[in-house]
Design a protein around this motif. Structure first.
Motif, PDB file in Angstrom:
ATOM      1  N   UNK A 356       0.848  -1.196   0.000  1.00 24.58           N
ATOM      2  CA  UNK A 356       0.000   0.000   0.000  1.00 24.58           C
ATOM      3  C   UNK A 356       0.881   1.242   0.000  1.00 24.58           C
ATOM      4  N   UNK A 357       0.778   2.035  -1.050  1.00 18.30           N
ATOM      5  CA  UNK A 357       1.458   3.335  -1.118  1.00 18.30           C
ATOM      6  C   UNK A 357       0.458   4.408  -0.714  1.00 18.30           C
ATOM      7  N   UNK A 358       0.880   5.316   0.148  1.00 21.77           N
ATOM      8  CA  UNK A 358      -0.057   6.290   0.681  1.00 21.77           C
ATOM      9  C   UNK A 358       0.697   7.526   1.202  1.00 21.77           C
ATOM     10  N   UNK A 359      -0.045   8.384   1.873  1.00 22.95           N
ATOM     11  CA  UNK A 359       0.502   9.615   2.454  1.00 22.95           C
ATOM     12  C   UNK A 359       0.196   9.605   3.948  1.00 22.95           C
ATOM     13  N   UNK A 360       1.118  10.129   4.763  1.00 20.56           N
ATOM     14  CA  UNK A 360       0.843  10.223   6.196  1.00 20.56           C
ATOM     15  C   UNK A 360       1.387  11.524   6.763  1.00 20.56           C
ATOM     16  N   UNK A 361       1.270  11.685   8.076  1.00 16.39           N
ATOM     17  CA  UNK A 361       1.702  12.928   8.704  1.00 16.39           C
ATOM     18  C   UNK A 361       3.165  13.224   8.472  1.00 16.39           C
ATOM     19  N   UNK A 362       4.003  12.188   8.463  1.00 19.19           N
ATOM     20  CA  UNK A 362       5.432  12.398   8.260  1.00 19.19           C
ATOM     21  C   UNK A 362       5.723  12.898   6.848  1.00 19.19           C
ATOM     22  N   UNK A 363       5.159  12.244   5.851  1.00 18.07           N
ATOM     23  CA  UNK A 363       5.413  12.671   4.471  1.00 18.07           C
ATOM     24  C   UNK A 363       4.812  14.044   4.203  1.00 18.07           C
ATOM     25  N   UNK A 364       3.659  14.318   4.795  1.00 16.51           N
ATOM     26  CA  UNK A 364       3.045  15.642   4.644  1.00 16.51           C
ATOM     27  C   UNK A 364       3.916  16.711   5.292  1.00 16.51           C
ATOM     28  N   UNK A 365       4.589  16.360   6.388  1.00 25.94           N
ATOM     29  CA  UNK A 365       5.518  17.309   6.998  1.00 25.94           C
ATOM     30  C   UNK A 365       6.627  17.713   6.050  1.00 25.94           C
ATOM     31  N   UNK A 366       7.201  16.728   5.375  1.00 25.37           N
ATOM     32  CA  UNK A 366       8.244  17.028   4.390  1.00 25.37           C
ATOM     33  C   UNK A 366       7.692  17.860   3.236  1.00 25.37           C
ATOM     34  N   UNK A 367       6.490  17.535   2.794  1.00 27.35           N
ATOM     35  CA  UNK A 367       5.923  18.282   1.668  1.00 27.35           C
ATOM     36  C   UNK A 367       5.582  19.714   2.073  1.00 27.35           C
ATOM     37  N   UNK A 368       5.156  19.901   3.303  1.00 25.99           N
ATOM     38  CA  UNK A 368       4.897  21.261   3.787  1.00 25.99           C
ATOM     39  C   UNK A 368       6.170  22.103   3.765  1.00 25.99           C
ATOM     40  N   UNK A 369       7.258  21.500   4.218  1.00 25.32           N
ATOM     41  CA  UNK A 369       8.539  22.213   4.205  1.00 25.32           C
ATOM     42  C   UNK A 369       8.980  22.518   2.774  1.00 25.32           C
ATOM     43  N   UNK A 370       8.730  21.590   1.869  1.00 22.38           N
ATOM     44  CA  UNK A 370       9.085  21.803   0.459  1.00 22.38           C
ATOM     45  C   UNK A 370       8.288  22.969  -0.119  1.00 22.38           C
ATOM     46  N   UNK A 371       7.001  23.021   0.156  1.00 23.61           N
ATOM     47  CA  UNK A 371       6.153  24.105  -0.335  1.00 23.61           C
ATOM     48  C   UNK A 371       6.691  25.458   0.128  1.00 23.61           C
ATOM     49  N   UNK A 372       7.079  25.521   1.382  1.00 22.81           N
ATOM     50  CA  UNK A 372       7.605  26.782   1.906  1.00 22.81           C
ATOM     51  C   UNK A 372       8.976  27.114   1.332  1.00 22.81           C
ATOM     52  N   UNK A 373       9.797  26.092   1.136  1.00 24.36           N
ATOM     53  CA  UNK A 373      11.142  26.344   0.606  1.00 24.36           C
ATOM     54  C   UNK A 373      11.106  26.854  -0.824  1.00 24.36           C
ATOM     55  N   UNK A 374      10.076  26.474  -1.556  1.00 26.39           N
ATOM     56  CA  UNK A 374       9.919  26.902  -2.943  1.00 26.39           C
ATOM     57  C   UNK A 374       9.080  28.169  -3.070  1.00 26.39           C
ATOM     58  N   UNK A 375       8.582  28.665  -1.949  1.00 31.43           N
ATOM     59  CA  UNK A 375       7.720  29.853  -1.941  1.00 31.43           C
ATOM     60  C   UNK A 375       6.492  29.663  -2.837  1.00 31.43           C
ATOM     61  N   UNK A 376       5.923  28.455  -2.779  1.00 34.63           N
ATOM     62  CA  UNK A 376       4.732  28.172  -3.573  1.00 34.63           C
ATOM     63  C   UNK A 376       3.503  28.824  -2.946  1.00 34.63           C
ATOM     64  N   UNK A 377       2.411  28.789  -3.701  1.00 36.07           N
ATOM     65  CA  UNK A 377       1.193  29.450  -3.250  1.00 36.07           C
ATOM     66  C   UNK A 377       0.427  28.714  -2.182  1.00 36.07           C
ATOM     67  N   UNK A 378       0.807  27.455  -1.911  1.00 42.97           N
ATOM     68  CA  UNK A 378       0.124  26.694  -0.885  1.00 42.97           C
ATOM     69  C   UNK A 378      -0.038  25.245  -1.285  1.00 42.97           C
ATOM     70  N   UNK A 379      -1.028  24.590  -0.682  1.00 47.28           N
ATOM     71  CA  UNK A 379      -1.264  23.169  -0.912  1.00 47.28           C
ATOM     72  C   UNK A 379      -2.724  22.935  -1.274  1.00 47.28           C
ATOM     73  N   UNK A 380      -2.933  21.893  -2.062  1.00 55.93           N
ATOM     74  CA  UNK A 380      -4.277  21.439  -2.433  1.00 55.93           C
ATOM     75  C   UNK A 380      -4.393  19.971  -2.077  1.00 55.93           C
ATOM     76  N   UNK A 381      -5.592  19.532  -1.682  1.00 52.71           N
ATOM     77  CA  UNK A 381      -5.779  18.116  -1.367  1.00 52.71           C
ATOM     78  C   UNK A 381      -6.924  17.523  -2.174  1.00 52.71           C
ATOM     79  N   UNK A 382      -6.692  16.319  -2.648  1.00 49.72           N
ATOM     80  CA  UNK A 382      -7.745  15.497  -3.260  1.00 49.72           C
ATOM     81  C   UNK A 382      -7.901  14.264  -2.387  1.00 49.72           C
TER      82      UNK A 382
END
Length: 403
Positions: A356-382
């Motif tokens: 099972x491949x999925x997303x969890x709090x740990x991976x979302x933590x890394x992605x949150x940091x990536x979003x900020x490091x790239x100065x992106x507009x934010x996050x979207x969820x499906x």
């Protein structure tokens, strides 16, 4: 990449103890139960303000059939909600997609603004199943004008703050029955220009700004088939579908949405969220208008070989699975081991035959940091019904809210 309209999808932010293993083989690539920056998130920060960009959530109309309604969304964690999906009728006008549930869903959705007055709601059009008429809509000045006017009429009638176009996809891709033309590339730009014009004209009357957004593909092929630099001025932002980077259509198991590339030997193509984001940025799309997608679902593969902890193995069957389902029936259950890819920053579960491949709090933590490091507009969820208790949403909110 394939964004199926009937996804059911994924992950976890509840605090849990994680065990760190060091493997002698592939120890640079794999870490079992590795603790990450958001693996333990304090529940006492419910009132902390979102400090970084947008947090956009898709609400799928069909969620009502499973008794998940807009009123159950934790609206305090979101800046925008996209209602998915409206359809395009034979007259090339915007129309309700699920008329049996849409009116009540939309009423409940917009009532959330009483709780969060800053919330913006958008009607999302198309998606994987209903992109068949976009090419016809964009084809002529008359068809573009008609559709744009119908968008304005629709959002005014139902109280939306804007429209989100989810055309899957201009020029090529999507369902085989979809209309498609080489000139979709230029016509998409003209369509967005016309919608922006009509929204702005109505905005003057209503003394408000109406939003125009798109959901965009995460691969090079999509970027090559749209005019990113030309459409950017017409858009408030673009939701980048940085998921389904691997899935059930592949020949081997793999990570659904790996943040970073890895050095693994793999029998199939390599890709990553980072690569997708950089492709858009390299095409001069403004970082502040790029909102990065995160899945709240995963993929379950069965009849998988035990080799390599189930990774990059052939499988007998596969299906989409929500985070809620993963958390309830697989996570921390007997026989299942959680692994975490230390390069790609993504988890998976394996019990010897089911991967099972999925997303969890740990991976979302890394992605949150990536979003900020790239100065992106934010996050979207499906999409929001796949995490009904809001655990992944809390993880993302917390991650984006860090200073």
């Amino acid at each position: 990449m394939k964004k199926y309209i009937m996804r059911t999808g994924i992950l976890a932010v509840s605090a849990f103890m994680l065990i760190i293993f060091s493997w002698q083989n592939n120890k640079d690539a794999f870490a079992e139960n590795e603790a990450g920056p958001s693996s333990q998130i304090p529940k006492t920060e419910e009132t902390s303000a979102l400090k970084t960009g947008k947090l956009v959530g898709y609400y799928a109309a069909w969620s009502a059939y499973s008794n998940f309604y807009p009123s159950q969304i934790d609206v305090s964690k979101l800046t925008h909600i996209n209602y998915a999906f409206a359809n395009i009728d034979s007259d090339l006008k915007l129309t309700l997609g699920y008329p049996d549930v849409d009116p009540e869903n939309i009423r409940k959705l917009n009532s959330l603004k009483e709780t969060n007055p800053d919330l913006k709601t958008l009607i999302s059009v198309g998606g994987w199943n209903w992109s068949g008429r976009f090419s016809d809509v964009a084809l002529t000045g008359e068809s573009r004008n008609r559709f744009a006017e119908s968008c304005v009429e629709f959002i005014v009638k139902y109280g939306f703050d804007g429209v989100d176009l989810d055309w899957e996809y201009p020029v090529s891709g999507g369902l085989t029955a979809n209309g498609r033309r080489p000139e979709d590339k230029q016509n998409f730009t003209l369509l967005l220009q016309k919608i922006r014009e009509k929204l702005d004209a109505r905005g003057i009357l209503d003394q408000k700004h109406y939003l125009l957004t798109i959901a965009g593909g995460a691969d090079r092929s999509y970027v090559d088939k749209v005019e990113l630099t030309k459409i950017a001025p017409y858009l408030d932002y673009a939701n980048l579908m940085t998921y389904d980077l691997h899935g059930t259509w592949d020949t081997h198991t793999d990570l659904l949405a790996p943040l970073y590339p890895n050095s693994d030997s793999s029998p199939q193509y390599k890709t990553s969220v980072e690569q997708a984001v950089n492709t858009w940025l390299d095409a001069s799309f403004p970082a502040e208008k790029l909102v990065m997608g995160i899945p709240f679902y995963g993929y379950l593969y069965s009849s998988v070989s035990p080799s390599n902890r189930g990774m990059y193995q052939k499988f007998g069957g596969a299906n989409s699975i929500s985070y809620e389902d993963i958390k309830t029936n697989y996570l921390n259950k007997s026989g299942y081991t959680r692994f975490f890819h230390s390069q790609s920053k993504a988890p998976w579960l394996f019990n010897g035959t089911i991967f099972i491949s999925y997303e969890d709090g740990q991976s979302i933590g890394y992605k949150s940091e990536f979003i900020k490091s790239k100065n992106l507009g934010g996050a979207m969820v499906w999409e929001l019904s796949q995490d009904p208790k809001g655990e992944l949403l809390f993880a993302l909110y917390h991650g984006l809210g860090k200073q």
